[in-house]
Design an enzyme around this catalytic site. Sequence first.
Site, PDB file in Angstrom:
ATOM      1  N   LYS A 129       0.842  -1.197   0.000  1.00 21.03           N
ATOM      2  CA  LYS A 129       0.000   0.000   0.000  1.00 21.03           C
ATOM      3  C   LYS A 129       0.878   1.247   0.000  1.00 21.03           C
ATOM      4  O   LYS A 129       1.761   1.393   0.840  1.00 21.03           O
ATOM      5  CB  LYS A 129      -0.916   0.027   1.231  1.00 21.03           C
ATOM      6  N   VAL A 130       0.586   2.127  -0.949  1.00 21.73           N
ATOM      7  CA  VAL A 130       1.348   3.364  -1.101  1.00 21.73           C
ATOM      8  C   VAL A 130       0.359   4.527  -1.199  1.00 21.73           C
ATOM      9  O   VAL A 130      -0.495   4.543  -2.100  1.00 21.73           O
ATOM     10  CB  VAL A 130       2.231   3.331  -2.374  1.00 21.73           C
TER      11      VAL A 130
END
Length: 325
Positions: A129-130
Amino acid sequence: MFLEDIEFSLWVDFIEREFIHTTLKNLIEQNIVNGATSNPAIFKNAILNSPAYKEQLAKLSGDAKAKYEALAIEDIKMAADVLKPLYDKGDDGFVSIEVDPRLAYDAFGTVEEAKRLLAKIGRDNVMIKVPVTPAGCEAIEELIRDGVNVNATLIFSPKQADECLDAMERGFKSGSQSHAVLSIFVSRFDRKLDPYLAQKGLPVGRVGIMNAAKIYNMIKKRNLPHTKALFASTGVKGGNYPSHYYISELVAPRAINTAPVETIEAFVKEGDKRARLPISNEEIEKFFIQLKANGIDMKKVYDELLHEGLDAFVQAFEEILKELS
């Protein structure tokens, strides 16, 4: 997939050690969920409140971040293993872990940490997750180019989504076989704007849905390989809405909704399973013109929600580190 005819999936927005081997397994066996997501706030609640971590924690040394990562990585491994049979047959089967949220404006640091976490986890069905900031988009492009599965998170505005899709498209030009989702946050719009809209006599509970519908159309139009819309922040907190409201209103072809267990169970029991998206761009545009005419500056709303979201994840992360130090 929960609704196979339209390829609509439910992912559970929760990770906790005991939960993985009980409730998550049961939900998978019942063909209800086929993925899982986590974030710093979820790990904070799990690690600080569940007794399941005490034994491992007692054996850990090193600084607070190293301890946190050891605990989180173990959970992600467990969840990935439980979900692996789904992944093997092409039915999603992913679990997500977020990079240190303090790296949201550091592209190099994000890529470096993502690859380090993946090496330690050692599972194919993990998404990194970014947060979608300008630096996050740089990182997303590089990660996809290098074959990493990405969950682009904290998407509030169409502009963010457009920049993220550009980055993903550049990454996919390498021939990458990565899988990607764009996590579109929903309910926070209504929690912020409903009181104002109610005072104006305007419909409430629709801003998050119409915004998500707009971004869904953008993703669909791009038609990038192995890329889906994921509707996030879909639990109901306050307001007079059914607990399954933000799932029922966002049932869509080739899309995912990630939600707390209670929200998913309510949807399965009494939610509307008919596809509600897509909504025409003309109808969406008309809706936002009305908001503007009533004094709502959506750019300001988008900016505020992104900063609030980033701040909340950083705060949760730092609270974990403080407790573990």
